[in-house]
Scaffold this motif. Structure first.
Motif, mmCIF file in Angstrom:
data_model
loop_
_atom_site.group_PDB
_atom_site.id
_atom_site.type_symbol
_atom_site.label_atom_id
_atom_site.label_comp_id
_atom_site.label_asym_id
_atom_site.label_seq_id
_atom_site.Cartn_x
_atom_site.Cartn_y
_atom_site.Cartn_z
ATOM 1 N N ILE A 41 0.586 -36.160 -31.206
ATOM 2 C CA ILE A 41 0.779 -34.914 -32.087
ATOM 3 C C ILE A 41 2.212 -34.502 -32.231
ATOM 4 O O ILE A 41 3.051 -34.643 -31.175
ATOM 5 N N LEU A 42 2.482 -34.086 -33.515
ATOM 6 C CA LEU A 42 4.014 -33.882 -33.967
ATOM 7 C C LEU A 42 4.199 -32.748 -34.374
ATOM 8 O O LEU A 42 3.343 -32.027 -35.114
ATOM 9 N N THR A 43 4.946 -31.711 -33.588
ATOM 10 C CA THR A 43 4.841 -30.160 -33.738
ATOM 11 C C THR A 43 6.609 -29.635 -33.412
ATOM 12 O O THR A 43 6.950 -30.142 -32.511
ATOM 13 N N ASN A 44 6.763 -28.584 -33.776
ATOM 14 C CA ASN A 44 7.677 -27.947 -33.545
ATOM 15 C C ASN A 44 7.432 -27.049 -32.169
ATOM 16 O O ASN A 44 5.895 -26.731 -31.975
ATOM 17 N N TYR A 45 8.161 -26.745 -31.234
ATOM 18 C CA TYR A 45 7.736 -26.225 -29.834
ATOM 19 C C TYR A 45 7.794 -24.618 -30.296
ATOM 20 O O TYR A 45 8.707 -24.027 -30.685
ATOM 21 N N ILE A 46 6.702 -24.076 -29.791
ATOM 22 C CA ILE A 46 6.269 -22.751 -29.794
ATOM 23 C C ILE A 46 5.842 -22.119 -28.677
ATOM 24 O O ILE A 46 4.658 -22.775 -28.007
ATOM 25 N N ALA A 47 6.517 -21.296 -27.701
ATOM 26 C CA ALA A 47 6.059 -21.148 -26.494
ATOM 27 C C ALA A 47 4.797 -20.420 -26.167
ATOM 28 O O ALA A 47 4.359 -20.799 -25.055
ATOM 29 N N SER A 48 4.249 -19.571 -27.286
ATOM 30 C CA SER A 48 3.015 -19.195 -27.086
ATOM 31 C C SER A 48 1.992 -19.997 -27.029
ATOM 32 O O SER A 48 0.785 -19.632 -26.540
ATOM 33 N N PHE A 49 2.392 -21.229 -27.338
ATOM 34 C CA PHE A 49 0.850 -22.245 -27.384
ATOM 35 C C PHE A 49 1.143 -23.155 -26.290
ATOM 36 O O PHE A 49 0.677 -24.251 -26.239
ATOM 37 N N ASP A 50 1.791 -22.980 -25.245
ATOM 38 C CA ASP A 50 2.166 -23.575 -24.004
ATOM 39 C C ASP A 50 0.930 -24.284 -23.336
ATOM 40 O O ASP A 50 0.642 -25.358 -23.055
ATOM 41 N N ASN A 51 -0.224 -23.347 -23.361
ATOM 42 C CA ASN A 51 -1.440 -23.550 -22.747
ATOM 43 C C ASN A 51 -1.971 -24.509 -23.605
ATOM 44 O O ASN A 51 -2.834 -25.447 -23.091
#
Length: 348
Positions: A130-140
């Motif tokens: 999976i390639l994505t920008n990092y978004i802290a709210s999606f850590d789980n």
């Protein structure tokens, strides 16, 4: 649709890039201060921002990937590797006709959006990565995917403030997708075009004054002097009103502050995705006080827009040379006879 584009464009100019020290080893491919990779001990070692990866070489090329950011689609389409995409989030915001066809045919699955990803569907696809920008709210969510054996790679290309460094992410995509030679060739073409265009623009006599972006509520978010927007304007041989600023993020100003600086402005670029000056005034009547609004030229970023999708945020991320050519054509209209703007459009 307009809100989505405005938010995307605001994010593009609001977020600054804190440079990481570059790795000096000669065997590393250094894309920017944020991104380096190399092959060592039959592994791909990758450093992306604050994240590091060590991936077995036998995992490559990835044959099935999921994209959680529309901007990354530009790298895939530039390499002609659309068939490697198994899933995308918010496909309605992807401009690529080929990707849209594959979505319609069910060969690419819709895996949700930035509010909520469909984890079950992603797991069912069994992607290589999976390639994505990092978004802290999606850590789980990220951790759940990792726990199920899925490689999650964070690539924050949107933080890059050098147009050619952002374009150079193409090299990493080439490595991940088994298109190394194609990626290198494409990047060299983009780099050579960009440098040639910049040199040609520098030979012009005129150096017009430029204003960028627009107001959101009571605040004008202008690109800082070291953002990619400001670099494009400077490389197109124009004087950006904040060119001496040293910020790599947006600079907030009131209308009065901008008004005080904009008296000699001849061109206003990146003015959202409005359809007319009349519409702009209906949103903010203060614009009528600007000399450039009444006597200059205003350009919006809707040259390649289809419904909710805007290619400026997709292929424009990769084709820095084409974006620069648009700016040069705007500021120096006598250059490139017959060239029609690609991503930009003059506001009637």
């Amino acid at each position: 649709m307009k809100l989505k584009i405005l938010v995307l464009f605001a994010a593009w100019t609001l977020i600054g890039c804190k440079r990481e020290p570059k790795i000096s080893s000669a065997d590393w491919t250094s894309i920017s201060g944020r991104l380096q990779y190399r092959e060592a001990d039959q592994k791909l070692e990758l450093k992306s921002g604050n994240f590091t990866y060590s991936i077995d070489e036998n995992k490559f090329p990835f044959k099935k990937i999921v994209l959680l950011n529309a901007s990354m689609a530009g790298y895939i389409t530039e390499l002609g590797a659309e068939n490697a995409i198994a899933g995308v989030s918010s496909p309605e915001y992807i401009y690529s006709e080929k990707i849209q066809q594959l979505v319609q045919q069910g060969k690419i699955q819709d895996v949700g959006n930035e509010q909520k990803y469909n984890v079950e569907k992603i797991l069912a696809l069994k992607p290589d990565a999976i390639l994505t920008n990092y978004i802290a709210s999606f850590d789980n969510t990220y951790q759940l995917l990792k726990n199920n054996g899925i490689q999650v790679i964070f690539l924050d290309e949107y933080l890059e403030q050098q147009p050619l460094e952002k374009a150079a992410y193409l090299k990493l995509f080439g490595k991940l997708l088994g298109k190394i030679e194609e990626a290198e060739k494409k990047y060299q073409e983009i780099e050579q075009n960009y440098k040639s265009l910049k040199k040609e623009a520098a030979g012009t006599k005129e150096k017009p004054v430029v204003l960028a972006n627009e107001m959101y509520g009571d605040v004008w978010y202008l690109p800082g002097g070291r953002t990619s927007s400001a670099r494009f304007i400077t490389d197109a041989h124009a004087n950006y009103i904040l060119q001496n600023n040293t910020d790599e993020k947006a600079v907030t100003m009131s209308f009065e502050e901008v008004y005080a600086k904009a008296g000699s402005v001849q061109y206003w670029v990146n003015a959202g995705n409005h359809v007319s000056k009349k519409e702009m005034l209906s949103i903010n009547p203060l614009y009528s006080r600007l000399n450039v609004f009444n006597n200059g030229k205003i350009y919006v970023i809707t040259g390649r827009e289809r419904q909710k999708a805007n290619d400026f945020f997709e292929s424009g991320v990769v084709r820095a040379d084409v974006v620069l050519k648009d700016y040069i054509k705007i500021f120096h209209p006598s250059l490139f006879p017959g060239y029609r703007l690609t991503y930009m459009k003059e506001l009637p």
